[in-house]
Design a protein around this motif. Sequence first.
Motif, short mmCIF file in Angstrom:
data_model
loop_
_atom_site.label_atom_id
_atom_site.label_comp_id
_atom_site.label_asym_id
_atom_site.label_seq_id
_atom_site.Cartn_x
_atom_site.Cartn_y
_atom_site.Cartn_z
N GLU A 158 -22.74 49.70 -4.78
CA GLU A 158 -23.75 50.04 -5.79
C GLU A 158 -23.32 49.62 -7.19
O GLU A 158 -24.16 49.46 -8.09
CB GLU A 158 -24.03 51.55 -5.76
CG GLU A 158 -24.60 52.07 -4.45
CD GLU A 158 -26.00 51.55 -4.17
OE1 GLU A 158 -26.67 51.04 -5.09
OE2 GLU A 158 -26.44 51.66 -3.00
N HIS A 159 -22.01 49.45 -7.40
CA HIS A 159 -21.50 49.07 -8.73
C HIS A 159 -21.28 47.56 -8.87
O HIS A 159 -20.91 47.09 -9.94
CB HIS A 159 -20.18 49.79 -9.00
CG HIS A 159 -20.30 51.29 -8.91
ND1 HIS A 159 -20.82 52.05 -9.94
CD2 HIS A 159 -19.99 52.15 -7.92
CE1 HIS A 159 -20.81 53.32 -9.58
NE2 HIS A 159 -20.32 53.42 -8.35
N LEU A 160 -21.50 46.80 -7.79
CA LEU A 160 -21.21 45.38 -7.85
C LEU A 160 -22.09 44.59 -8.81
O LEU A 160 -21.62 43.59 -9.39
CB LEU A 160 -21.27 44.77 -6.44
CG LEU A 160 -20.12 45.20 -5.52
CD1 LEU A 160 -20.29 44.59 -4.13
CD2 LEU A 160 -18.77 44.83 -6.11
N PRO A 161 -23.35 44.97 -9.05
CA PRO A 161 -24.10 44.23 -10.06
C PRO A 161 -23.41 44.24 -11.44
O PRO A 161 -23.51 43.27 -12.19
CB PRO A 161 -25.45 44.95 -10.09
CG PRO A 161 -25.60 45.47 -8.70
CD PRO A 161 -24.20 45.91 -8.31
N GLU A 162 -22.71 45.32 -11.74
CA GLU A 162 -21.96 45.39 -13.00
C GLU A 162 -20.59 44.74 -12.86
O GLU A 162 -20.16 43.98 -13.75
CB GLU A 162 -21.77 46.86 -13.38
CG GLU A 162 -20.83 47.07 -14.56
CD GLU A 162 -20.38 48.51 -14.71
OE1 GLU A 162 -19.53 48.76 -15.58
OE2 GLU A 162 -20.86 49.39 -13.96
N LYS A 171 -23.92 42.81 -4.00
CA LYS A 171 -24.41 44.07 -3.44
C LYS A 171 -25.15 43.82 -2.12
O LYS A 171 -25.01 44.59 -1.16
CB LYS A 171 -25.32 44.77 -4.44
CG LYS A 171 -25.88 46.11 -3.95
CD LYS A 171 -26.75 46.77 -5.01
CE LYS A 171 -27.30 48.10 -4.54
NZ LYS A 171 -28.22 47.95 -3.39
N SER A 172 -25.91 42.74 -2.06
CA SER A 172 -26.70 42.46 -0.86
C SER A 172 -25.82 42.16 0.35
O SER A 172 -26.26 42.31 1.49
CB SER A 172 -27.65 41.28 -1.11
OG SER A 172 -26.92 40.07 -1.28
N ALA A 221 -22.85 49.73 6.90
CA ALA A 221 -21.86 50.77 6.61
C ALA A 221 -20.49 50.43 7.16
O ALA A 221 -19.46 50.76 6.55
CB ALA A 221 -22.34 52.10 7.19
N GLU A 222 -20.43 49.76 8.31
CA GLU A 222 -19.14 49.41 8.91
C GLU A 222 -18.37 48.44 8.01
O GLU A 222 -17.17 48.59 7.80
CB GLU A 222 -19.36 48.80 10.30
CG GLU A 222 -18.07 48.50 11.03
CD GLU A 222 -18.32 47.97 12.44
OE1 GLU A 222 -17.33 47.49 13.05
OE2 GLU A 222 -19.46 48.02 12.92
N LEU A 223 -19.05 47.44 7.47
CA LEU A 223 -18.42 46.49 6.57
C LEU A 223 -17.97 47.17 5.28
O LEU A 223 -16.88 46.90 4.77
CB LEU A 223 -19.38 45.34 6.26
CG LEU A 223 -18.86 44.28 5.27
CD1 LEU A 223 -17.62 43.60 5.81
CD2 LEU A 223 -19.97 43.26 4.98
N ARG A 224 -18.81 48.06 4.76
CA ARG A 224 -18.44 48.78 3.54
C ARG A 224 -17.20 49.63 3.75
O ARG A 224 -16.31 49.67 2.91
CB ARG A 224 -19.60 49.64 3.04
CG ARG A 224 -20.78 48.85 2.53
CD ARG A 224 -21.70 49.68 1.65
NE ARG A 224 -22.13 50.92 2.25
CZ ARG A 224 -23.21 51.06 3.02
NH1 ARG A 224 -23.96 50.00 3.29
NH2 ARG A 224 -23.55 52.24 3.52
#
Length: 196
Positions: free
Chosen positions: A94-98, A106-107, A113-116
């Motif tokens: 969720e913070h990757l755009p910044e 982010k995409s 969820a497993e990759l995250r």
Amino acid sequence: MPAIDDTALDQLFREARTFNHYTDEPVPESDLHAIWDLMKMGPTSANQLPARLVWCVSAEAKEKLAAAASDTNADKIRKAPVSVIVGMDSEFHEHLPELFPHADAKSWFDGNAELRQASAFRNSSLQGGYLILAARALGLDVGPMSGFDGGAVDKAFFHDTPAVKTNFIATLGHGDRSTLHDRSPRPVFERFNRIA
């Protein structure tokens, strides 16, 4: 870029030790900020920075953490000037755009969820390593540890952020060198390495 000198290499690696006991010298909050300001510069994949830290400096916080640790580790936590929980945020994307603005990173993680989870674990572990090196660079000593109930730590410290889970914990301070034993062996290159 030139190599750092032997004094720095000794402080970071060759003479550095894992500490279980510390002197009474306090660790000011400014040192915790300084550690963060160094460790955040260490590379993570796509600048994910998933580590979420809780610095336990009060007796109350250390006691709460000690309650979730094994008996031996609980005593270390209570007596250390600082104990730190290195958590991992599985919603780091969720913070990757910044944090990684030059790609739609982010995409890459949306709906996976497993990759995250795998990325949060891998990259928060890297950040934990940077924390250890940053603390050593600033003249502090560290005692990273397992030997705790991760679910209990999560419940005590991350109950309001369910996407954050504990990776590992560490104590921090000025190590009591009178308590050190001989360094455990380190293998030669050829034992655990191969060049392909």
